[in-house]
Design a protein around this motif. Structure first.
Motif, short mmCIF file in Angstrom:
data_model
loop_
_atom_site.label_atom_id
_atom_site.label_comp_id
_atom_site.label_asym_id
_atom_site.label_seq_id
_atom_site.Cartn_x
_atom_site.Cartn_y
_atom_site.Cartn_z
N HIS A 9 0.88 -1.18 0.00
CA HIS A 9 0.00 0.00 0.00
C HIS A 9 0.91 1.23 0.00
CE1 HIS A 9 -3.02 2.89 0.96
NE2 HIS A 9 -3.95 1.99 1.25
N SER A 15 -4.22 4.60 5.26
CA SER A 15 -5.13 3.49 4.98
C SER A 15 -6.12 3.28 6.12
CB SER A 15 -4.31 2.22 4.79
OG SER A 15 -5.09 1.08 5.03
N ARG A 16 -7.35 2.94 5.78
CA ARG A 16 -8.33 2.49 6.79
C ARG A 16 -8.56 1.00 6.63
NH1 ARG A 16 -13.33 4.23 5.86
NH2 ARG A 16 -13.96 3.80 7.99
N ALA A 17 -8.86 0.57 5.40
CA ALA A 17 -9.23 -0.83 5.18
C ALA A 17 -8.04 -1.77 5.39
CB ALA A 17 -9.80 -1.00 3.78
N ASN A 18 -6.96 -1.51 4.70
CA ASN A 18 -5.79 -2.41 4.82
C ASN A 18 -5.22 -2.40 6.22
OD1 ASN A 18 -4.86 -3.74 2.07
ND2 ASN A 18 -5.90 -1.80 1.64
N PHE A 67 -5.97 -1.19 -7.45
CA PHE A 67 -5.65 0.05 -8.18
C PHE A 67 -5.87 -0.23 -9.66
CE2 PHE A 67 -2.33 2.33 -5.23
CZ PHE A 67 -3.32 2.53 -4.29
N TRP A 68 -6.76 0.49 -10.27
CA TRP A 68 -7.06 0.28 -11.69
C TRP A 68 -7.25 -1.21 -12.00
CZ3 TRP A 68 -9.21 4.04 -13.97
CH2 TRP A 68 -8.87 5.34 -13.64
N TYR A 69 -8.09 -1.84 -11.16
CA TYR A 69 -8.49 -3.24 -11.35
C TYR A 69 -7.30 -4.20 -11.33
CZ TYR A 69 -12.36 -0.38 -12.64
OH TYR A 69 -13.32 0.59 -12.61
N THR A 106 -8.75 -5.03 -1.33
CA THR A 106 -9.78 -4.09 -0.88
C THR A 106 -10.17 -3.24 -2.09
OG1 THR A 106 -8.23 -2.32 -0.23
CG2 THR A 106 -8.73 -4.01 1.43
N ALA A 107 -11.48 -3.05 -2.24
CA ALA A 107 -11.98 -2.33 -3.42
C ALA A 107 -12.86 -1.16 -3.00
CB ALA A 107 -12.78 -3.28 -4.31
N GLY A 108 -12.65 -0.02 -3.65
CA GLY A 108 -13.52 1.13 -3.39
C GLY A 108 -14.91 0.90 -3.97
N GLY A 109 -14.99 0.11 -5.02
CA GLY A 109 -16.27 -0.14 -5.70
C GLY A 109 -17.18 -1.07 -4.92
N TYR A 114 -19.32 -5.05 -9.41
CA TYR A 114 -18.40 -6.11 -9.86
C TYR A 114 -19.18 -7.35 -10.29
CZ TYR A 114 -14.24 -3.55 -8.46
OH TYR A 114 -13.22 -2.63 -8.37
N THR A 151 -14.90 0.09 0.31
CA THR A 151 -14.02 0.47 1.42
C THR A 151 -14.12 1.95 1.78
OG1 THR A 151 -12.28 0.69 -0.23
CG2 THR A 151 -12.26 -1.31 1.09
N LEU A 152 -14.45 2.78 0.78
CA LEU A 152 -14.44 4.22 1.05
C LEU A 152 -15.66 4.64 1.87
CD1 LEU A 152 -13.22 5.28 -2.51
CD2 LEU A 152 -11.86 4.88 -0.46
C1 LIG Z 1 -4.85 4.97 -8.02
C2 LIG Z 1 -6.08 4.33 -7.49
C3 LIG Z 1 -6.77 3.43 -8.27
C4 LIG Z 1 -7.91 2.79 -7.77
N1 LIG Z 1 -8.54 1.88 -8.56
C5 LIG Z 1 -9.62 1.21 -8.07
C6 LIG Z 1 -10.25 0.21 -8.87
O1 LIG Z 1 -9.85 -0.10 -9.99
N2 LIG Z 1 -11.34 -0.42 -8.33
C7 LIG Z 1 -11.82 -0.13 -7.07
O2 LIG Z 1 -12.81 -0.76 -6.65
N3 LIG Z 1 -11.21 0.79 -6.29
C8 LIG Z 1 -10.13 1.46 -6.76
N4 LIG Z 1 -9.49 2.40 -5.98
C9 LIG Z 1 -9.96 2.58 -4.59
C10 LIG Z 1 -9.07 1.78 -3.63
O3 LIG Z 1 -9.15 0.42 -3.88
C11 LIG Z 1 -9.49 2.10 -2.20
O4 LIG Z 1 -9.10 3.43 -1.98
C12 LIG Z 1 -8.83 1.17 -1.19
O5 LIG Z 1 -9.38 -0.11 -1.26
C13 LIG Z 1 -9.06 1.69 0.22
O6 LIG Z 1 -8.22 0.95 1.09
P1 LIG Z 1 -7.36 1.68 2.24
O7 LIG Z 1 -8.35 2.28 3.22
O8 LIG Z 1 -6.53 0.61 2.83
O9 LIG Z 1 -6.54 2.76 1.56
C14 LIG Z 1 -8.37 3.07 -6.46
C15 LIG Z 1 -7.66 4.00 -5.67
C16 LIG Z 1 -6.54 4.61 -6.18
C17 LIG Z 1 -5.80 5.59 -5.30
#
Ligand SMILES: Cc1cc2nc3c(=O)[nH]c(=O)nc-3n(C[C@H](O)[C@H](O)[C@H](O)COP(=O)(O)O)c2cc1C
Length: 184
Positions: A9, A15-18, A67-69, A106-109, A114, A151-152
């Motif tokens: 990371h 980070s929150r999730a990781n 990050f970017w899938y 961890t995924a923001g989506g 998905y 995650t967000l």
């Molecule tokens: C450069 C970048 C690319 C990302 N691409 C994706 C993605 O492709 N799909 C997705 O679901 N989230 C994407 N995210 C969101 C991250 O997965 C999300 O911020 C992360 O899981 C949060 O974990 P953390 O709290 O440990 O930082 C992206 C974030 C960043 C900064």
């Protein structure tokens, strides 16, 4: 079973999730955490050290934010650098044979995005296929992945709950993980 969690990371301090996932692992003596950005801030990976480290564990978890899938770039570099010909594959390259690997992303989506009918058109498992086949290529065993979505938006309590599931997932036997995946 000795478990190594390799977390990648680029801004772990934010980070929150990781971080929630890693914090949950501290009570377990058989789990060690290896943070690639902390170990290699200059991205100059010590290949021999990494290879020796891997041989000490029965199971390796690759944990990262999507990050970017895909994986963050330092993890991709780690794979390129460490899984070398003659060590991880090819003649004499049987050091990972039979070792278990779990991907934890961890995924923001959201989960509903998905899906084949969702916004991202593919499931997370489809996005993880390059990792799945790379691990299989070395003779290692790819076990069902662990994923946190949204995650967000997740609250601290929700992340804590996911982290408990994570600790269970990565400690479960291969048979249980495969059975659970069939059932779900
Ligand atoms: C450069 C970048 C690319 C990302 N691409 C994706 C993605 O492709 N799909 C997705 O679901 N989230 C994407 N995210 C969101 C991250 O997965 C999300 O911020 C992360 O899981 C949060 O974990 P953390 O709290 O440990 O930082 C992206 C974030 C960043 C900064």
């Amino acid at each position: 079973m000795k478990i190594l969690v390799i977390v990648t990371h680029p801004s772990f301090d934010q980070s929150r999730a990781n971080r929630a996932l890693i914090d949950e692992l501290s009570p377990y003596d058989n789990i060690d955490v290896h943070n690639l950005h902390e170990e290699y801030p200059d991205w100059n990976i010590d290949i021999e050290r990494e290879q020796q480290l891997l041989t000490k564990y029965d199971r390796v978890v690759l944990q990262f934010p999507l990050f970017w899938y895909s994986t963050p770039p330092l993890l991709k570099k780690w794979l390129d650098d460490v899984l070398t010909y003659g060590w991880a594959y090819g003649t004499g390259g049987d050091n990972l044979k039979g070792k278990e690997f779990i991907v934890a992303a961890t995924a923001g989506g959201s989960e509903h995005n998905y899906r084949s009918t969702g916004h991202y058109e593919f499931t997370i498992n489809e996005f993880l296929r390059p990792l799945q086949i790379s691990i299989k290529y070395t003779g290692a065993v790819y076990l069902p992945a662990f994923v946190i979505y949204d995650t967000l938006e997740a609250t601290d309590d929700q992340l804590k709950l996911e982290a408990r599931k994570y600790a269970e997932h990565i400690r479960a036997s291969a048979d249980v993980l495969v059975e659970n995946t069939k059932a779900s």
